[in-house]
Design a protein around this motif. Sequence first.
Motif, PDB file in Angstrom:
ATOM      1  N   GLU A  40      -6.005  10.641  -8.673  1.00 11.63           N
ATOM      2  CA  GLU A  40      -5.603  10.918  -7.292  1.00 11.63           C
ATOM      3  C   GLU A  40      -4.751  12.179  -7.227  1.00 11.63           C
ATOM      4  O   GLU A  40      -3.684  12.257  -7.838  1.00 11.63           O
TER       5      GLU A  40
ATOM      6  N   ALA B  16       2.238   1.858  -3.604  1.00 16.16           N
ATOM      7  CA  ALA B  16       1.308   1.966  -4.729  1.00 16.16           C
ATOM      8  C   ALA B  16       0.919   3.419  -4.997  1.00 16.16           C
ATOM      9  O   ALA B  16       0.556   4.155  -4.082  1.00 16.16           O
ATOM     10  N   ARG B  17       0.972   3.837  -6.243  1.00 15.97           N
ATOM     11  CA  ARG B  17       0.548   5.166  -6.691  1.00 15.97           C
ATOM     12  C   ARG B  17      -0.249   5.000  -7.969  1.00 15.97           C
ATOM     13  O   ARG B  17       0.302   4.559  -8.969  1.00 15.97           O
TER      14      ARG B  17
ATOM     15  N   VAL C 220      -4.954   7.163   2.692  1.00 17.25           N
ATOM     16  CA  VAL C 220      -4.159   5.996   2.317  1.00 17.25           C
ATOM     17  C   VAL C 220      -3.527   5.312   3.527  1.00 17.25           C
ATOM     18  O   VAL C 220      -2.925   4.248   3.380  1.00 17.25           O
ATOM     19  N   TRP C 221      -3.651   5.908   4.723  1.00 10.96           N
ATOM     20  CA  TRP C 221      -2.944   5.370   5.898  1.00 10.96           C
ATOM     21  C   TRP C 221      -3.828   5.484   7.128  1.00 10.96           C
ATOM     22  O   TRP C 221      -4.490   6.496   7.358  1.00 10.96           O
TER      23      TRP C 221
ATOM     24  N   HIS D 260       4.441   6.530   2.709  1.00  6.36           N
ATOM     25  CA  HIS D 260       3.164   6.516   1.994  1.00  6.36           C
ATOM     26  C   HIS D 260       2.968   7.753   1.115  1.00  6.36           C
ATOM     27  O   HIS D 260       1.938   7.870   0.440  1.00  6.36           O
TER      28      HIS D 260
ATOM     29  N   THR E 136      -3.367   4.849  -4.868  1.00  4.56           N
ATOM     30  CA  THR E 136      -3.650   3.794  -3.912  1.00  4.56           C
ATOM     31  C   THR E 136      -4.769   2.885  -4.412  1.00  4.56           C
ATOM     32  O   THR E 136      -5.776   3.370  -4.950  1.00  4.56           O
TER      33      THR E 136
ATOM     34  N   VAL F  13       0.834  -1.202   0.000  1.00  7.20           N
ATOM     35  CA  VAL F  13       0.000   0.000   0.000  1.00  7.20           C
ATOM     36  C   VAL F  13       0.866   1.249   0.000  1.00  7.20           C
ATOM     37  O   VAL F  13       0.575   2.231  -0.696  1.00  7.20           O
TER      38      VAL F  13
ATOM     39  N   ARG G 198      -8.727   1.896   0.212  1.00  6.95           N
ATOM     40  CA  ARG G 198      -8.970   2.989   1.149  1.00  6.95           C
ATOM     41  C   ARG G 198      -8.953   2.444   2.570  1.00  6.95           C
ATOM     42  O   ARG G 198      -9.214   1.262   2.807  1.00  6.95           O
TER      43      ARG G 198
ATOM     44  N   VAL H 179      -3.013  -4.202  -7.016  1.00  2.79           N
ATOM     45  CA  VAL H 179      -1.839  -3.449  -7.467  1.00  2.79           C
ATOM     46  C   VAL H 179      -1.420  -3.907  -8.859  1.00  2.79           C
ATOM     47  O   VAL H 179      -1.148  -3.089  -9.750  1.00  2.79           O
TER      48      VAL H 179
ATOM     49  N   ARG I  79      -3.015  12.694  -1.080  1.00  6.15           N
ATOM     50  CA  ARG I  79      -2.942  11.500  -0.251  1.00  6.15           C
ATOM     51  C   ARG I  79      -2.944  11.933   1.212  1.00  6.15           C
ATOM     52  O   ARG I  79      -2.116  12.756   1.625  1.00  6.15           O
TER      53      ARG I  79
END
Length: 427
Positions: free
Chosen positions: A267, A216-217, A297-298, A348, A219, A213, A222, A257, A270
């Motif tokens: 996006e 990844a770009r 994302v976190w 992240h 994301t 996670v 969620r 992914v 983030r």
Amino acid sequence: MTRLAAAGAATAYQKEWFARLRAQAAAGEPIALVNADAPQELLRAMDIPYVVNQWWASVVAAKQRADDALQVLRDRGYPDYSRQYDAISLGSHFLADAPWGGLPQPAVVIAENSGDAARKVFDLWAELPGTDFYPLERSSAVEVPSRWWELVPHRWEEAFGSERIDLLAGEIADLAAWLTERTGRVLDVDRLGSVMDLVNEQAEWNRRTRDLVAAARPTPVRVGDTIPAVMVPQWHRGTEWGRDAARRLYEEVAGLVEAGTAVVPDERLRLMWLGRGLWYDLGLYRRFEERYGAVFVWSMYLAIAADGYLRYGPDPVRALAGRFAGITDQLYTPPWSTEWYVKEARAHGVDGVVHLVADDVPGSWFTTRALEDAGIPVLEIHASNADPRTGGPDRIDAAVSEFIERRLTERPDPEGRPPLQADVRSS
């Protein structure tokens, strides 16, 4: 985007498990209620069914019954404005129509002494006929290692100090004897070793998922999905189901992914949600995706499951003590926590942090300052995560929107303005 299959499966399993636990309690089997900072693996090894206090409080809050549970405490003359996350389960016990049929009365409750108010909540549980309370001591670090997440899997004694490990290992042995007196269950140390092995396997899968996670770009997931997908299995640590659920989550995320799946294809921002889950408004995490192209994302749940629980060693009792001696430090005590949050934010690639600050969370100022000093804008929201009276959805929504518009779409900030703070509590 549809919900993660791992999240749906975990929620369904938890409902089935809780129904079985209620049946066990109805048949006379002793049930335990434990705080998240208690060494739950000991109960797993002793075959004592248990419910995690904070998980049950999250269910009550998500079902919009938190205020009803707190009303019970008000009616009995107890305060309803402090440590709500600890106290909601106690209040809900007396609701005639509590969610999922209600929490059975526990035979034992176990919690760390984390302050006078929290201690009193569990003292009240012990006033119920047939319920006993075992309080665990909380210790403090004298020296703080740098990059603790690299030490704790194998060098946890070095990370936390032998004195702290000695204290908790002794308490775990005493707790096992105390539980035997009250339940008739006896600790098999070899069984505890097997439980610890399963927990480590589960944590390794969580670490792989967190790293996927982070990299990844855009994301592919969620936090509203990863929270239940990782936390329900966390409450079943030490079981094959918990380990396998963590593996399935990794495999699902890896597939997303590989397929190039994105929660927000365009996006633009983030976000990091720092603090406990906002259980009474889980929709918040999706609310800014269409409006701003901003996605959370976190959350700490997957991150601490990745970094906080791995403990290898030949003595399972001592390794278990090494797992819980510093769990609060890792999340809330600077510089343990601050260094970790900055590391996670950078990994992240977050543009901003929404920092939920509850009244019982220490060190919040240091956390915000460390992130801001690292060049990451922070919005502090002062509210309880479980008590909706302290932060209504509309007020929190407005605060986050202002933060995005004022701090994140205007970066860099030439005026050097201080971190935004939002006290969203009702007047």
